[in-house]
Design a protein around this motif. Structure first.
Motif, PDB file in Angstrom:
ATOM      1  N   ASP A   1      38.344  48.730  21.117  1.00 34.19           N
ATOM      2  CA  ASP A   1      37.420  47.845  21.474  1.00 34.19           C
ATOM      3  C   ASP A   1      37.612  46.508  21.846  1.00 34.19           C
ATOM      4  N   CYS A   2      38.751  46.189  21.537  1.00 34.48           N
ATOM      5  CA  CYS A   2      39.266  44.807  21.925  1.00 34.48           C
ATOM      6  C   CYS A   2      39.769  45.163  23.327  1.00 34.48           C
ATOM      7  N   PHE A   3      40.583  46.104  23.496  1.00 32.51           N
ATOM      8  CA  PHE A   3      41.195  46.389  24.813  1.00 32.51           C
ATOM      9  C   PHE A   3      40.009  46.586  25.824  1.00 32.51           C
ATOM     10  N   ALA A   4      38.967  47.341  25.726  1.00 34.64           N
ATOM     11  CA  ALA A   4      37.962  47.537  26.777  1.00 34.64           C
ATOM     12  C   ALA A   4      37.292  46.253  26.585  1.00 34.64           C
ATOM     13  N   ALA A   5      36.812  45.435  25.739  1.00 37.57           N
ATOM     14  CA  ALA A   5      36.079  44.478  26.019  1.00 37.57           C
ATOM     15  C   ALA A   5      36.755  43.489  26.905  1.00 37.57           C
ATOM     16  N   THR A   6      38.160  43.171  26.441  1.00 34.63           N
ATOM     17  CA  THR A   6      39.077  42.108  27.372  1.00 34.63           C
ATOM     18  C   THR A   6      38.952  42.641  28.733  1.00 34.63           C
ATOM     19  N   ALA A   7      39.413  43.894  28.983  1.00 32.80           N
ATOM     20  CA  ALA A   7      39.160  44.246  30.249  1.00 32.80           C
ATOM     21  C   ALA A   7      37.850  44.047  31.207  1.00 32.80           C
ATOM     22  N   ALA A   8      36.808  44.473  30.560  1.00 31.91           N
ATOM     23  CA  ALA A   8      35.498  44.259  31.082  1.00 31.91           C
ATOM     24  C   ALA A   8      35.403  42.738  31.573  1.00 31.91           C
ATOM     25  N   GLY A   9      35.656  41.880  30.738  1.00 31.18           N
ATOM     26  CA  GLY A   9      35.418  40.403  30.896  1.00 31.18           C
ATOM     27  C   GLY A   9      36.469  39.708  31.914  1.00 31.18           C
ATOM     28  N   LEU A  10      37.780  40.474  32.177  1.00 31.08           N
ATOM     29  CA  LEU A  10      38.649  39.922  33.148  1.00 31.08           C
ATOM     30  C   LEU A  10      38.210  40.535  34.398  1.00 31.08           C
ATOM     31  N   LEU A  11      37.562  41.748  34.408  1.00 30.36           N
ATOM     32  CA  LEU A  11      37.426  42.434  35.748  1.00 30.36           C
ATOM     33  C   LEU A  11      36.078  41.456  36.064  1.00 30.36           C
ATOM     34  N   GLY A  12      35.253  41.153  35.246  1.00 30.76           N
ATOM     35  CA  GLY A  12      34.071  40.464  35.736  1.00 30.76           C
ATOM     36  C   GLY A  12      34.528  38.965  36.264  1.00 30.76           C
ATOM     37  N   ASP A  13      35.564  38.497  35.668  1.00 34.55           N
ATOM     38  CA  ASP A  13      35.954  37.160  36.268  1.00 34.55           C
ATOM     39  C   ASP A  13      36.478  37.127  37.423  1.00 34.55           C
ATOM     40  N   GLY A  14      36.696  38.394  38.186  1.00 38.29           N
ATOM     41  CA  GLY A  14      37.544  38.632  39.360  1.00 38.29           C
ATOM     42  C   GLY A  14      39.055  39.157  39.488  1.00 38.29           C
ATOM     43  N   ALA A  15      39.549  39.404  38.188  1.00 41.42           N
ATOM     44  CA  ALA A  15      40.734  40.193  38.287  1.00 41.42           C
ATOM     45  C   ALA A  15      40.742  41.577  38.780  1.00 41.42           C
ATOM     46  N   LEU A  16      42.076  41.985  39.106  1.00 37.00           N
ATOM     47  CA  LEU A  16      42.233  43.241  39.583  1.00 37.00           C
ATOM     48  C   LEU A  16      42.633  44.144  38.456  1.00 37.00           C
ATOM     49  N   PRO A  17      42.293  45.322  38.754  1.00 36.81           N
ATOM     50  CA  PRO A  17      42.387  46.481  37.574  1.00 36.81           C
ATOM     51  C   PRO A  17      43.662  46.026  36.922  1.00 36.81           C
ATOM     52  N   ALA A  18      44.851  46.063  37.642  1.00 36.05           N
ATOM     53  CA  ALA A  18      46.234  45.735  36.875  1.00 36.05           C
ATOM     54  C   ALA A  18      46.170  44.502  36.132  1.00 36.05           C
ATOM     55  N   GLU A  19      45.405  43.276  36.754  1.00 37.42           N
ATOM     56  CA  GLU A  19      45.608  42.285  35.851  1.00 37.42           C
ATOM     57  C   GLU A  19      44.646  42.471  34.572  1.00 37.42           C
ATOM     58  N   ALA A  20      43.660  43.058  34.544  1.00 39.76           N
ATOM     59  CA  ALA A  20      42.712  43.280  33.497  1.00 39.76           C
ATOM     60  C   ALA A  20      43.401  44.087  32.343  1.00 39.76           C
ATOM     61  N   VAL A  21      44.011  45.132  32.719  1.00 38.99           N
ATOM     62  CA  VAL A  21      44.838  46.023  31.761  1.00 38.99           C
ATOM     63  C   VAL A  21      45.934  45.301  31.256  1.00 38.99           C
ATOM     64  N   GLN A  22      46.752  44.385  31.893  1.00 38.24           N
ATOM     65  CA  GLN A  22      47.761  43.578  31.187  1.00 38.24           C
ATOM     66  C   GLN A  22      46.947  42.490  30.421  1.00 38.24           C
ATOM     67  N   GLY A  23      45.955  42.040  30.783  1.00 34.60           N
ATOM     68  CA  GLY A  23      45.485  41.026  29.806  1.00 34.60           C
ATOM     69  C   GLY A  23      44.907  41.725  28.357  1.00 34.60           C
ATOM     70  N   ALA A  24      44.243  43.185  28.555  1.00 37.81           N
ATOM     71  CA  ALA A  24      43.715  43.847  27.697  1.00 37.81           C
ATOM     72  C   ALA A  24      44.769  44.305  26.605  1.00 37.81           C
ATOM     73  N   VAL A  25      46.064  44.675  27.383  1.00 38.25           N
ATOM     74  CA  VAL A  25      47.077  45.196  26.332  1.00 38.25           C
ATOM     75  C   VAL A  25      47.637  44.079  25.652  1.00 38.25           C
ATOM     76  N   ALA A  26      47.727  42.815  26.179  1.00 38.52           N
ATOM     77  CA  ALA A  26      48.218  41.761  25.337  1.00 38.52           C
ATOM     78  C   ALA A  26      47.052  41.214  24.172  1.00 38.52           C
ATOM     79  N   ALA A  27      45.789  41.314  24.515  1.00 35.16           N
ATOM     80  CA  ALA A  27      44.779  40.938  23.511  1.00 35.16           C
ATOM     81  C   ALA A  27      44.763  42.073  22.650  1.00 35.16           C
ATOM     82  N   ALA A  28      44.845  43.221  22.675  1.00 31.07           N
ATOM     83  CA  ALA A  28      44.848  44.498  21.683  1.00 31.07           C
ATOM     84  C   ALA A  28      46.074  44.234  20.632  1.00 31.07           C
ATOM     85  N   THR A  29      47.192  43.838  21.452  1.00 27.57           N
ATOM     86  CA  THR A  29      48.573  43.706  20.495  1.00 27.57           C
ATOM     87  C   THR A  29      48.423  42.656  19.611  1.00 27.57           C
ATOM     88  N   ARG A  30      47.630  41.385  20.248  1.00 28.32           N
ATOM     89  CA  ARG A  30      47.567  40.096  19.262  1.00 28.32           C
ATOM     90  C   ARG A  30      46.368  40.817  18.240  1.00 28.32           C
TER      91      ARG A  30
END
Length: 478
Positions: A254-283
């Motif tokens: 859930d943390c991964f998906a929510a982070t990725a959705a927010g970052l994509l909404g901010d204009g991030a590319l899918p690769a950037e969104a997934v990188q941010g989501a992995v980092a958030a889920a790890t934290r």
């Protein structure tokens, strides 16, 4: 204060309950463990957890989910309403509840009850989906995604739509920007088209099949401790987790998906969104996982936005509360280079989180002179946040980080260099609360100043090479 693009979460809310205690003996009347010191912990579950985690990250969040008047629905409302705007769908039956019995931090058994399902759409929910700039569908196979499927399909082509699927739910709508199955879910969804095994090659082939089958823009298969694999129909991108933790991973998806959705909404590319989501889920797992799902701020930051110190302080408190080790490192990090990255990666390996104490632009200018920093604060923050070894960034305005360190109180303070620990001005400060200043090896020949000097020399040489014979040197205009 909310930051970033508002996020709409659509899905099925649950009430999650943990019965936590210790099990050191068996019952006299049956060979089953006895749970001593049992206490009950409640949190929102399913789509409601995804919404809460996004809101804790500082984002404005609206949740569209079935909720009724039963006791479990009332408890979920009470847990969410301080942070999340609710748009309720009609619920047929009692809200589903999931209870984990936890002994010594490990689940012993799970009890499920409640058969409630979404009974249909409502006008307010349809309007919310149609107008949302970013949507996360957290499908828990209780009907919410299906009753809104038509409007979700209509908005997919022009909306940052992330779909977190469920094996018993329907497929994502065509055109979803990102779909986030787990490795096991991906194999089940692909069926006969799934590749054998769980190697990265097999996962990549299965993901490519799902991109084709679902007509999705991209599919990110989450792989637990291995990170995630992103496929957009061509060569896959593997995003490994910067560190591995053995904590409670419940809710990490859930943390991964929510982070990725927010970052994509901010204009991030899918690769950037997934990188941010992995980092958030790890934290999330490092900080304690599901047991941290309470109201309050989070350490997750919007890339490039100056980071509130409170986020770093909150992270430090959470890690200390979980008996973890807080590591801090400081510097200007102007023109980030291999020496910086090596130092930060080594620092992260010393503990359970790494907080970078970053000089402000004015602080860098006072230390390095006019013309510095080469890279402004917002860009330095964004680059540091992109490193998976960095868990939080805090900015200080002073010439030295002593004030910030006194508030963070890390267990370890890291510097790179070849001088003695006793020469570090922060060593005595760390020792005052039982911390330790340490030195880590620094890669020779790497520095921002050296990079800038080489770049200037290369530019001058290029100008000399391309200037016409006998031409006067260019005049610098100020």
């Amino acid at each position: 204060m909310s930051t970033g693009t508002p996020l709409l979460v659509v899905g099925d809310a649950l009430l999650d309950r943990d019965l936590v205690g210790t099990a050191e003996r068996l019952a006299p009347d049956a060979p089953v463990p006895v749970l001593d010191g049992c206490r009950e912990l409640l949190r929102p579950g399913g789509a409601a957890l995804a919404a809460l985690l996004a809101a804790r990250a500082g984002r404005s969040v609206t949740l569209v989910a079935p909720l009724g008047t039963d006791a479990a629905s009332r408890q979920v409302r009470a847990l969410l309403e301080p942070l999340v705007t609710l748009v309720t769908l009609p619920l047929d039956g009692p809200l589903p509840e999931k209870t984990r019995v936890m002994a010594g931090g490990r689940p012993v058994v799970r009890l499920d009850q409640g058969t409630g399902r979404a009974a249909g759409p409502c006008e307010r929910a349809l309007r919310a989906v149609a107008e949302a700039p970013a949507v996360l569908v957290a499908d828990y196979a209780r009907g919410a995604a299906e009753v809104l499927r038509e409007v979700l399909a209509a908005c997919a082509p022009h909306t940052a739509l992330v779909w977190d699927p469920h094996p018993r739910g329907g497929p994502p709508v065509p055109g979803a920007r990102l779909v986030t199955p787990t490795g096991e879910e991906a194999r089940r969804f692909a069926g006969d088209g799934a590749a054998d095994g769980d190697s990265l090659g097999a996962v990549a082939r299965t993901a490519a099949e799902l991109v084709r089958r679902w007509r999705a823009v991209s599919v990110a298969v989450t792989l637990g401790r291995r990170g995630a694999l992103l496929c957009q129909g061509d060569g896959p991108l593997v995003v490994p987790a910067a560190s591995q933790h053995s904590g409670d991973a419940c809710g990490a998806g859930d943390c991964f998906a929510a982070t990725a959705a927010g970052l994509l909404g901010d204009g991030a590319l899918p690769a950037e969104a997934v990188q941010g989501a992995v980092a958030a889920a790890t934290r999330y797992v490092a900080e304690g996982g599901a047991r941290t799902a309470t109201t309050g701020p989070s350490s997750t930051a919007v890339p490039g936005v100056p980071v509130p110190e409170a986020d770093a302080l909150h992270l430090a408190r959470r890690v200390r509360a979980a008996s973890g080790t807080v590591v801090a490192a400081g510097g200007c990090f102007d023109l980030l280079h291999a020496g910086h990255v090596s130092l930060l990666q080594q620092a992260r390996g010393l503990g359970d989180c790494l907080i970078v104490c970053l000089n402000s632009d004015a602080s860098v200018r006072r230390r390095k002179g006019e013309g510095r920093p080469f890279t402004p604060l917002r860009d330095r923050i964004r680059v540091l946040q992109a490193l998976q070894c960095v868990d939080a960034v805090a900015v200080f305005e002073e010439d030295t980080p002593e004030g910030l360190l006194s508030r963070l109180r890390p267990h370890v303070w890291v510097k790179g260099g070849d001088y003695a620990v006793e020469q570090l001005p922060e060593a005595a400060q760390l020792a005052s609360w039982g911390g330790q200043a340490v030195l880590l090896p620094y890669l020779d020949g790497r520095s921002s100043t050296l990079l800038a000097t080489r770049a200037a020399a290369g530019l001058a040489a290029a100008r000399r090479t391309t200037a016409p014979a006998g031409a006067s040197p260019p005049v610098e205009r100020r």
